[in-house]
Design a protein around this motif. Structure first.
Motif, PDB file in Angstrom:
ATOM      1  N   ARG A 211       0.588  -1.489  -0.101  1.00 58.98           N
ATOM      2  CA  ARG A 211      -0.098  -0.497   0.011  1.00 58.98           C
ATOM      3  C   ARG A 211       0.915   1.182  -0.416  1.00 58.98           C
ATOM      4  N   ASP A 212       1.909   1.274   0.257  1.00 60.81           N
ATOM      5  CA  ASP A 212       3.299   2.471   0.343  1.00 60.81           C
ATOM      6  C   ASP A 212       4.255   1.417   0.736  1.00 60.81           C
ATOM      7  N   PRO A 213       4.616   1.434  -1.160  1.00 59.18           N
ATOM      8  CA  PRO A 213       5.933   0.929  -1.073  1.00 59.18           C
ATOM      9  C   PRO A 213       6.989   1.637  -1.440  1.00 59.18           C
ATOM     10  N   ASN A 214       7.354   3.165  -0.942  1.00 60.64           N
ATOM     11  CA  ASN A 214       8.168   4.008  -0.480  1.00 60.64           C
ATOM     12  C   ASN A 214       8.515   4.000   0.836  1.00 60.64           C
ATOM     13  N   ARG A 215       7.342   3.335   1.678  1.00 60.16           N
ATOM     14  CA  ARG A 215       7.865   3.209   3.458  1.00 60.16           C
ATOM     15  C   ARG A 215       9.414   2.667   3.753  1.00 60.16           C
ATOM     16  N   SER A 216       9.602   3.507   3.831  1.00 51.29           N
ATOM     17  CA  SER A 216      11.287   3.232   4.776  1.00 51.29           C
ATOM     18  C   SER A 216      10.902   2.105   6.404  1.00 51.29           C
ATOM     19  N   LEU A 217      11.277   0.964   6.235  1.00 50.50           N
ATOM     20  CA  LEU A 217      10.881   0.313   6.457  1.00 50.50           C
ATOM     21  C   LEU A 217      12.414  -0.200   7.209  1.00 50.50           C
ATOM     22  N   ALA A 218      12.670  -0.758   8.686  1.00 54.49           N
ATOM     23  CA  ALA A 218      13.743  -1.036   9.912  1.00 54.49           C
ATOM     24  C   ALA A 218      13.481  -2.788   9.278  1.00 54.49           C
ATOM     25  N   ALA A 219      14.860  -3.016   9.335  1.00 59.78           N
ATOM     26  CA  ALA A 219      15.084  -4.020   9.540  1.00 59.78           C
ATOM     27  C   ALA A 219      15.569  -4.241  10.763  1.00 59.78           C
ATOM     28  N   LEU A 220      16.145  -6.281  10.723  1.00 56.98           N
ATOM     29  CA  LEU A 220      16.317  -6.108  12.259  1.00 56.98           C
ATOM     30  C   LEU A 220      17.357  -6.481  12.323  1.00 56.98           C
ATOM     31  N   ALA A 221      18.293  -6.537  13.012  1.00 59.71           N
ATOM     32  CA  ALA A 221      20.112  -6.286  12.813  1.00 59.71           C
ATOM     33  C   ALA A 221      20.148  -8.354  13.895  1.00 59.71           C
ATOM     34  N   GLY A 222      20.644  -9.088  12.415  1.00 62.86           N
ATOM     35  CA  GLY A 222      21.744 -10.359  12.202  1.00 62.86           C
ATOM     36  C   GLY A 222      20.851 -11.604  13.101  1.00 62.86           C
ATOM     37  N   THR A 223      19.328 -11.314  12.402  1.00 57.82           N
ATOM     38  CA  THR A 223      18.793 -12.383  13.057  1.00 57.82           C
ATOM     39  C   THR A 223      19.471 -14.048  13.236  1.00 57.82           C
ATOM     40  N   GLU A 224      19.953 -14.343  11.708  1.00 56.49           N
ATOM     41  CA  GLU A 224      20.626 -15.528  12.277  1.00 56.49           C
ATOM     42  C   GLU A 224      22.310 -15.840  12.798  1.00 56.49           C
ATOM     43  N   TYR A 225      21.920 -14.873  13.881  1.00 56.67           N
ATOM     44  CA  TYR A 225      23.111 -15.067  14.722  1.00 56.67           C
ATOM     45  C   TYR A 225      22.711 -14.885  15.689  1.00 56.67           C
ATOM     46  N   ARG A 226      21.791 -14.495  16.729  1.00 54.82           N
ATOM     47  CA  ARG A 226      21.157 -14.891  17.630  1.00 54.82           C
ATOM     48  C   ARG A 226      20.128 -15.728  18.191  1.00 54.82           C
ATOM     49  N   ALA A 227      20.416 -16.102  19.810  1.00 56.02           N
ATOM     50  CA  ALA A 227      19.928 -17.753  20.018  1.00 56.02           C
ATOM     51  C   ALA A 227      18.592 -17.284  19.762  1.00 56.02           C
ATOM     52  N   PRO A 228      17.793 -18.685  19.031  1.00 50.59           N
ATOM     53  CA  PRO A 228      15.985 -19.209  19.909  1.00 50.59           C
ATOM     54  C   PRO A 228      15.452 -17.802  20.334  1.00 50.59           C
ATOM     55  N   ARG A 229      15.440 -18.073  20.991  1.00 51.38           N
ATOM     56  CA  ARG A 229      14.887 -17.458  22.612  1.00 51.38           C
ATOM     57  C   ARG A 229      14.988 -16.309  22.217  1.00 51.38           C
ATOM     58  N   GLU A 230      16.064 -15.687  21.902  1.00 50.05           N
ATOM     59  CA  GLU A 230      16.426 -14.073  21.872  1.00 50.05           C
ATOM     60  C   GLU A 230      16.148 -13.188  20.721  1.00 50.05           C
ATOM     61  N   ARG A 231      16.429 -14.512  19.566  1.00 50.23           N
ATOM     62  CA  ARG A 231      15.435 -13.859  17.717  1.00 50.23           C
ATOM     63  C   ARG A 231      14.373 -14.224  17.842  1.00 50.23           C
ATOM     64  N   ASP A 232      12.779 -15.186  18.802  1.00 50.80           N
ATOM     65  CA  ASP A 232      12.327 -14.547  19.069  1.00 50.80           C
ATOM     66  C   ASP A 232      11.617 -13.918  19.585  1.00 50.80           C
ATOM     67  N   VAL A 233      11.971 -12.805  20.292  1.00 50.62           N
ATOM     68  CA  VAL A 233      11.512 -11.348  20.793  1.00 50.62           C
ATOM     69  C   VAL A 233      12.230 -10.180  20.119  1.00 50.62           C
ATOM     70  N   MET A 234      13.087 -10.413  19.446  1.00 52.69           N
ATOM     71  CA  MET A 234      13.263  -9.487  18.047  1.00 52.69           C
ATOM     72  C   MET A 234      11.794  -8.655  17.283  1.00 52.69           C
ATOM     73  N   ARG A 235      11.982  -7.136  18.052  1.00 58.04           N
ATOM     74  CA  ARG A 235      11.302  -6.331  17.284  1.00 58.04           C
ATOM     75  C   ARG A 235      12.137  -4.934  17.053  1.00 58.04           C
ATOM     76  N   SER A 236      11.436  -4.558  16.007  1.00 57.01           N
ATOM     77  CA  SER A 236      11.748  -3.103  15.725  1.00 57.01           C
ATOM     78  C   SER A 236      10.452  -2.122  15.627  1.00 57.01           C
ATOM     79  N   ASP A 237      10.494  -1.083  16.158  1.00 58.22           N
ATOM     80  CA  ASP A 237       9.173   0.202  15.718  1.00 58.22           C
ATOM     81  C   ASP A 237       9.188   0.170  13.741  1.00 58.22           C
ATOM     82  N   GLY A 238       8.358   0.184  13.560  1.00 56.35           N
ATOM     83  CA  GLY A 238       8.446   0.278  12.012  1.00 56.35           C
ATOM     84  C   GLY A 238       9.185  -0.506  11.059  1.00 56.35           C
TER      85      GLY A 238
END
Length: 133
Positions: free
Chosen positions: A37-64
């Motif tokens: 709906r807003d293809p040019n909207r700038s969104l936040a990426a999550l840092a290093g999901t592949e390097y996090r332990a599963p428990r830590e990765r599961d709670v990762m989030r970022s506004d936007g």
């Protein structure tokens, strides 16, 4: 039988709308549409999901983030999307770590991504393959 308005019926009965039940593909399609709906909207990426332990990765989030776009939608929340964390998105959309990594991780895009790119990655999951496969 006496005709009564909804307001009149609410005084004597609990009236709720019939819930919508979306299957996995429909949930992913809706997410892709929301991002589109807003293809040019700038969104936040999550840092290093592949390097996090599963428990830590599961709670990762970022506004936007692409995940928060999904959580902003009342239909997906009604369907059961509980929050905008990595683990909840993985559960709700029934996707693998590899697929979600391609959608949200910064290693492919840097700190920010365009919503159109995230939508493209979600559509790739719908098609049964990854973006980089």
């Amino acid at each position: 039988m006496k005709h009564q308005s909804r307001d009149e019926l609410r005084t004597v009965a609990d009236i709720t709308a019939k819930p919508v039940y979306l299957d996995r593909t429909q949930r992913l399609q809706r997410w892709s549409e929301l991002l589109g709906r807003d293809p040019n909207r700038s969104l936040a990426a999550l840092a290093g999901t592949e390097y996090r332990a599963p428990r830590e990765r599961d709670v990762m989030r970022s506004d936007g983030s692409p995940l928060s776009v999904a959580f902003e939608d009342p239909v997906l929340r009604e369907e059961g999307l509980g929050n905008d964390t990595y683990g909840e998105a993985k559960r709700f959309f029934d996707i693998s770590d590899e697929q979600l990594h391609e959608i949200v991780c910064y290693c492919h895009v840097g700190d920010r991504m365009m919503a159109a790119r995230a939508a493209y990655c979600v559509r790739a999951v719908i098609g049964g393959h990854g973006v980089f496969a």
